[in-house]
Scaffold this motif. Structure first.
Motif, PDB file in Angstrom:
ATOM      1  N   ALA A 134     -34.514  25.151  60.175  1.00 16.43           N
ATOM      2  CA  ALA A 134     -34.225  23.720  60.310  1.00 16.43           C
ATOM      3  C   ALA A 134     -33.079  23.319  59.380  1.00 16.43           C
ATOM      4  O   ALA A 134     -32.471  22.264  59.556  1.00 16.43           O
ATOM      5  CB  ALA A 134     -35.469  22.889  60.015  1.00 16.43           C
ATOM      6  N   GLY A 184     -19.626  17.619  62.851  1.00 16.21           N
ATOM      7  CA  GLY A 184     -21.052  17.858  62.626  1.00 16.21           C
ATOM      8  C   GLY A 184     -21.841  16.589  62.860  1.00 16.21           C
ATOM      9  O   GLY A 184     -21.273  15.522  63.145  1.00 16.21           O
ATOM     10  N   ALA A 185     -23.142  16.700  62.740  1.00 12.58           N
ATOM     11  CA  ALA A 185     -23.995  15.541  63.019  1.00 12.58           C
ATOM     12  C   ALA A 185     -23.763  14.413  62.017  1.00 12.58           C
ATOM     13  O   ALA A 185     -23.837  13.237  62.372  1.00 12.58           O
ATOM     14  CB  ALA A 185     -25.464  15.956  63.026  1.00 12.58           C
ATOM     15  N   THR A 186     -23.467  14.751  60.773  1.00  7.90           N
ATOM     16  CA  THR A 186     -23.239  13.706  59.770  1.00  7.90           C
ATOM     17  C   THR A 186     -22.078  12.815  60.202  1.00  7.90           C
ATOM     18  O   THR A 186     -22.176  11.579  60.159  1.00  7.90           O
ATOM     19  CB  THR A 186     -22.952  14.328  58.389  1.00  7.90           C
ATOM     20  OG1 THR A 186     -24.075  15.143  58.019  1.00  7.90           O
ATOM     21  CG2 THR A 186     -22.716  13.273  57.330  1.00  7.90           C
ATOM     22  N   ILE A 242     -23.089  10.683  63.344  1.00  8.66           N
ATOM     23  CA  ILE A 242     -23.958   9.550  62.984  1.00  8.66           C
ATOM     24  C   ILE A 242     -23.141   8.446  62.317  1.00  8.66           C
ATOM     25  O   ILE A 242     -23.280   7.258  62.639  1.00  8.66           O
ATOM     26  CB  ILE A 242     -25.093  10.028  62.041  1.00  8.66           C
ATOM     27  CG1 ILE A 242     -26.038  10.978  62.790  1.00  8.66           C
ATOM     28  CG2 ILE A 242     -25.841   8.841  61.438  1.00  8.66           C
ATOM     29  CD1 ILE A 242     -26.955  11.778  61.874  1.00  8.66           C
ATOM     30  N   HIS A 283     -33.382  11.259  58.909  1.00  7.94           N
ATOM     31  CA  HIS A 283     -32.636  12.253  58.125  1.00  7.94           C
ATOM     32  C   HIS A 283     -31.708  11.496  57.176  1.00  7.94           C
ATOM     33  O   HIS A 283     -31.249  10.390  57.496  1.00  7.94           O
ATOM     34  CB  HIS A 283     -31.819  13.113  59.085  1.00  7.94           C
ATOM     35  CG  HIS A 283     -31.060  14.224  58.422  1.00  7.94           C
ATOM     36  ND1 HIS A 283     -29.813  14.059  57.860  1.00  7.94           N
ATOM     37  CD2 HIS A 283     -31.386  15.523  58.224  1.00  7.94           C
ATOM     38  CE1 HIS A 283     -29.405  15.209  57.358  1.00  7.94           C
ATOM     39  NE2 HIS A 283     -30.338  16.116  57.563  1.00  7.94           N
ATOM     40  N   ALA A 314     -28.657  11.715  56.590  1.00  6.86           N
ATOM     41  CA  ALA A 314     -27.344  11.349  57.148  1.00  6.86           C
ATOM     42  C   ALA A 314     -27.387   9.953  57.761  1.00  6.86           C
ATOM     43  O   ALA A 314     -26.451   9.160  57.580  1.00  6.86           O
ATOM     44  CB  ALA A 314     -26.899  12.376  58.185  1.00  6.86           C
ATOM     45  N   LEU A 371     -34.370   9.025  64.844  1.00 12.39           N
ATOM     46  CA  LEU A 371     -34.345  10.492  64.746  1.00 12.39           C
ATOM     47  C   LEU A 371     -35.318  11.024  65.801  1.00 12.39           C
ATOM     48  O   LEU A 371     -36.509  10.718  65.747  1.00 12.39           O
ATOM     49  CB  LEU A 371     -34.788  10.901  63.334  1.00 12.39           C
ATOM     50  CG  LEU A 371     -34.967  12.380  63.044  1.00 12.39           C
ATOM     51  CD1 LEU A 371     -33.733  13.174  63.399  1.00 12.39           C
ATOM     52  CD2 LEU A 371     -35.311  12.565  61.561  1.00 12.39           C
ATOM     53  N   ASN A 408     -36.669  16.458  61.051  1.00 11.63           N
ATOM     54  CA  ASN A 408     -36.257  17.741  60.474  1.00 11.63           C
ATOM     55  C   ASN A 408     -37.257  18.284  59.457  1.00 11.63           C
ATOM     56  O   ASN A 408     -37.237  19.472  59.149  1.00 11.63           O
ATOM     57  CB  ASN A 408     -34.878  17.601  59.830  1.00 11.63           C
ATOM     58  CG  ASN A 408     -34.814  16.445  58.862  1.00 11.63           C
ATOM     59  OD1 ASN A 408     -34.991  15.283  59.239  1.00 11.63           O
ATOM     60  ND2 ASN A 408     -34.602  16.734  57.603  1.00 11.63           N
ATOM     61  N   ASP A 446     -30.574  10.657  66.948  1.00  8.17           N
ATOM     62  CA  ASP A 446     -30.157  11.874  66.250  1.00  8.17           C
ATOM     63  C   ASP A 446     -30.970  13.012  66.873  1.00  8.17           C
ATOM     64  O   ASP A 446     -32.172  13.125  66.637  1.00  8.17           O
ATOM     65  CB  ASP A 446     -30.442  11.727  64.745  1.00  8.17           C
ATOM     66  CG  ASP A 446     -30.074  12.986  63.958  1.00  8.17           C
ATOM     67  OD1 ASP A 446     -29.708  14.009  64.580  1.00  8.17           O
ATOM     68  OD2 ASP A 446     -30.165  12.934  62.711  1.00  8.17           O
ATOM     69  N   THR A 501     -30.213  16.259  66.544  1.00  6.75           N
ATOM     70  CA  THR A 501     -29.750  17.501  65.919  1.00  6.75           C
ATOM     71  C   THR A 501     -30.831  18.580  65.895  1.00  6.75           C
ATOM     72  O   THR A 501     -30.538  19.753  66.083  1.00  6.75           O
ATOM     73  CB  THR A 501     -29.266  17.213  64.481  1.00  6.75           C
ATOM     74  OG1 THR A 501     -28.398  16.086  64.518  1.00  6.75           O
ATOM     75  CG2 THR A 501     -28.538  18.396  63.892  1.00  6.75           C
ATOM     76  N   GLN A 502     -32.085  18.196  65.674  1.00  8.79           N
ATOM     77  CA  GLN A 502     -33.153  19.196  65.628  1.00  8.79           C
ATOM     78  C   GLN A 502     -33.704  19.518  67.014  1.00  8.79           C
ATOM     79  O   GLN A 502     -34.146  20.635  67.255  1.00  8.79           O
ATOM     80  CB  GLN A 502     -34.305  18.716  64.729  1.00  8.79           C
ATOM     81  CG  GLN A 502     -33.976  18.684  63.249  1.00  8.79           C
ATOM     82  CD  GLN A 502     -33.836  20.072  62.624  1.00  8.79           C
ATOM     83  OE1 GLN A 502     -34.366  21.063  63.114  1.00  8.79           O
ATOM     84  NE2 GLN A 502     -33.115  20.142  61.516  1.00  8.79           N
ATOM     85  N   SER A 539     -25.360  18.807  66.213  1.00  9.62           N
ATOM     86  CA  SER A 539     -24.596  19.759  65.406  1.00  9.62           C
ATOM     87  C   SER A 539     -24.820  21.172  65.928  1.00  9.62           C
ATOM     88  O   SER A 539     -25.931  21.509  66.353  1.00  9.62           O
ATOM     89  CB  SER A 539     -25.093  19.652  63.960  1.00  9.62           C
ATOM     90  OG  SER A 539     -24.244  20.365  63.112  1.00  9.62           O
ATOM     91  N   HIS A 578     -24.707  24.110  64.259  1.00 15.11           N
ATOM     92  CA  HIS A 578     -25.293  25.147  63.395  1.00 15.11           C
ATOM     93  C   HIS A 578     -26.825  25.143  63.350  1.00 15.11           C
ATOM     94  O   HIS A 578     -27.431  26.005  62.723  1.00 15.11           O
ATOM     95  CB  HIS A 578     -24.696  25.091  61.983  1.00 15.11           C
ATOM     96  CG  HIS A 578     -25.176  23.970  61.112  1.00 15.11           C
ATOM     97  ND1 HIS A 578     -26.152  24.139  60.161  1.00 15.11           N
ATOM     98  CD2 HIS A 578     -24.789  22.676  61.025  1.00 15.11           C
ATOM     99  CE1 HIS A 578     -26.340  22.997  59.522  1.00 15.11           C
ATOM    100  NE2 HIS A 578     -25.526  22.089  60.023  1.00 15.11           N
ATOM    101  N   LYS A 579     -27.466  24.187  64.036  1.00 10.94           N
ATOM    102  CA  LYS A 579     -28.926  24.215  64.090  1.00 10.94           C
ATOM    103  C   LYS A 579     -29.419  24.980  65.316  1.00 10.94           C
ATOM    104  O   LYS A 579     -30.616  25.151  65.499  1.00 10.94           O
ATOM    105  CB  LYS A 579     -29.482  22.780  64.107  1.00 10.94           C
ATOM    106  CG  LYS A 579     -29.033  21.903  62.922  1.00 10.94           C
ATOM    107  CD  LYS A 579     -29.738  22.261  61.648  1.00 10.94           C
ATOM    108  CE  LYS A 579     -29.209  21.511  60.423  1.00 10.94           C
ATOM    109  NZ  LYS A 579     -29.591  20.116  60.328  1.00 10.94           N
TER     110      LYS A 579
HETATM  111  C1  PLP Z   1     -28.850  19.050  59.848  1.00  9.28           C
HETATM  112  C2  PLP Z   1     -29.088  17.678  60.317  1.00  9.28           C
HETATM  113  C3  PLP Z   1     -28.096  16.684  60.239  1.00  9.28           C
HETATM  114  C4  PLP Z   1     -26.743  16.940  59.606  1.00  9.28           C
HETATM  115  O1  PLP Z   1     -25.989  17.832  60.384  1.00  9.28           O
HETATM  116  P1  PLP Z   1     -24.602  18.409  59.847  1.00  9.28           P
HETATM  117  O2  PLP Z   1     -23.977  19.009  61.046  1.00  9.28           O
HETATM  118  O3  PLP Z   1     -24.963  19.440  58.848  1.00  9.28           O
HETATM  119  O4  PLP Z   1     -23.811  17.290  59.315  1.00  9.28           O
HETATM  120  C5  PLP Z   1     -28.373  15.439  60.731  1.00  9.28           C
HETATM  121  N1  PLP Z   1     -29.575  15.157  61.272  1.00  9.28           N
HETATM  122  C6  PLP Z   1     -30.555  16.074  61.369  1.00  9.28           C
HETATM  123  C7  PLP Z   1     -31.856  15.707  61.974  1.00  9.28           C
HETATM  124  C8  PLP Z   1     -30.344  17.357  60.886  1.00  9.28           C
HETATM  125  O5  PLP Z   1     -31.327  18.247  60.966  1.00  9.28           O
END
Ligand code: PLP
Length: 384
Positions: free
Chosen positions: A9, A71-73, A76, A101, A103, A148, A152, A177, A179-180, A200, A202-203
């Motif tokens: 995560a 990226g997600a940051t 957002i 999260h 961010a 969210l 996460n 969001d 991302t997860q 993002s 990388h998750k």
């Molecule tokens: C990792 C994560 C982010 C941030 O993502 P980055 O690409 O690292 O900026 C935002 N929200 C959630 C839920 C995350 O798990």
């Protein structure tokens, strides 16, 4: 000592199939997609458009509604700040939850410091938002609800379709969001009434430093002010030369996730259930945070009564785990997510997160059960 990685995560390793594709876009296909006058540019542009369709398919949206970011940051921040500073300012009321999260949370806190009206909704003991409470918080000047989708820290999933339907009915934009949840559970953001979304690479076994922002194009068309100005890339919404290898990697990772999600989610959920059952067998006092409601397949957030997460993590040098979230582990603060779920500071300080992923094996889970059970017994007997 063989290391075991159970912190998917926080980030994931790049899938070798993704890396193999990306490689070529550092060297032989190094063109700038904004170069309109030669084939180097055209082939780079074609590559990022292929990736756009791949990521859009996983999000459940139309490709032209996807904007590339770092990226997600950044996604957002662009979404929430970009809606707050439009060309024609008006009242801007934003609704979010106490279990976001960092961010999104820190972006909302910054907006609040600059005078934006923010409502922070609570969550129940499982970490779920109450729809009736959300309905009651919406006012005529409410512009956006930011949620969210899958937490996460706990993996708890919010009912985005129901939230989307409510926001639609009240004429309020919805930012999610994801991302997860992206690549872990099926998403149909457009059908669910989501208007903006952040993700993002990388998750989901893609590279770091590349993300996506979904902005609905019609019914309604989302209009916002960009964070970055310059060359006008990404329809002027995100200037700056495109990270072509990263975007190609995000696309490839999305395509793999789409193809393998059905099988992989069953495999990972079975491993997670085995981990929880094994730990409960040796330590029946184990408390699961966020269980009993829908949650991501690969996440287990647990507490062993009387054992602090820091002591437990220190006692387990071979296993990569996290206390709460990776972002929170730099600070010694108890998790704001668990506090929002009604836990005491002492309870929240006991939380340990196991997050499983594509590389996790049966053997690793069996070894983890043994190592964690022994460490908890040792800490309990020494009063740790
Ligand atoms: C990792 C994560 C982010 C941030 O993502 P980055 O690409 O690292 O900026 C935002 N929200 C959630 C839920 C995350 O798990």
């Amino acid at each position: 000592m063989k290391r075991i990685y159970l912190d998917h995560a926080a980030t994931t390793p790049v899938d070798p199939r993704v890396f193999e594709l990306m490689r070529h876009y550092f060297s032989e296909h190094f063109g700038n997609p904004a170069s309109r006058t030669h084939a180097f540019g055209w082939e780079a542009e074609e590559a990022i458009e292929t990736a756009r369709a791949q990521v859009a398919a996983l999000l459940g949206v139309e490709p032209r509604a996807v904007v590339w970011t770092s990226g997600a940051t950044e996604s957002i921040n662009t979404a929430l700040q970009g809606l707050a500073w439009p060309a024609s300012p008006g009242p801007y009321h934003l609704i979010t939850t106490r279990a976001e999260h960092s961010a999104a949370r820190d972006t909302c806190l910054a907006l609040e410091r600059r005078g934006v009206d923010v409502t922070w909704l609570g969550v129940d003991a499982h970490g779920r938002l109450d729809l009736a409470e959300l309905r009651g918080a919406i006012r005529p000047e409410t512009r956006v609800v930011s949620i969210l989708h899958a937490n996460n820290e706990t993996g708890v999933v919010q009912d985005l379709a129901a939230i989307g339907a409510l926001c639609r009915e009240r004429g309020v934009l919805l930012h999610a969001d994801v991302t997860q949840s992206l690549g872990k559970i099926p998403l149909a953001l457009s059908d669910w009434g989501v208007d903006l979304a952040s993700a993002s690479a990388h998750k989901l076994c893609g590279p770091k430093g590349v993300g996506a922002l979904y902005l609905r194009r019609r019914d309604p068309r989302v209009v916002l002010e960009p964070l970055l100005y310059g060359g006008g890339q990404e329809r002027g919404l995100r200037s700056g030369t495109s990270n072509v290898p990263g975007i190609v990697g995000f696309g490839a990772a999305a395509a793999l996730a789409l193809g393998e999600m059905a099988q992989e989610s069953i495999r990972v959920a079975a491993l997670r259930d085995r981990l929880e059952a094994g730990l409960t067998h040796s330590h029946p006092e184990l408390v699961r945070n966020g269980s009993g409601v829908e949650r991501l397949p690969g996440l287990a957030n647990v507490r062993f009564d009387g054992v602090g997460s820091e002591a437990l993590l220190l006692a387990l040098p071979a296993i990569a785990l996290s206390a709460g979230s990776a972002c929170a582990s730099a600070s010694l603060e108890p998790s704001h997510v668990l506090l929002a779920m009604g836990q005491s500071e002492a309870e929240a300080r006991g939380a340990v997160r196991f997050s499983l992923g594509r590389t996790t094996t049966d053997e690793e889970i069996d070894a983890t059960i043994g190592l964690v059970s022994a460490a908890v017994s040792r800490l309990c007997s020494t009063g740790g």
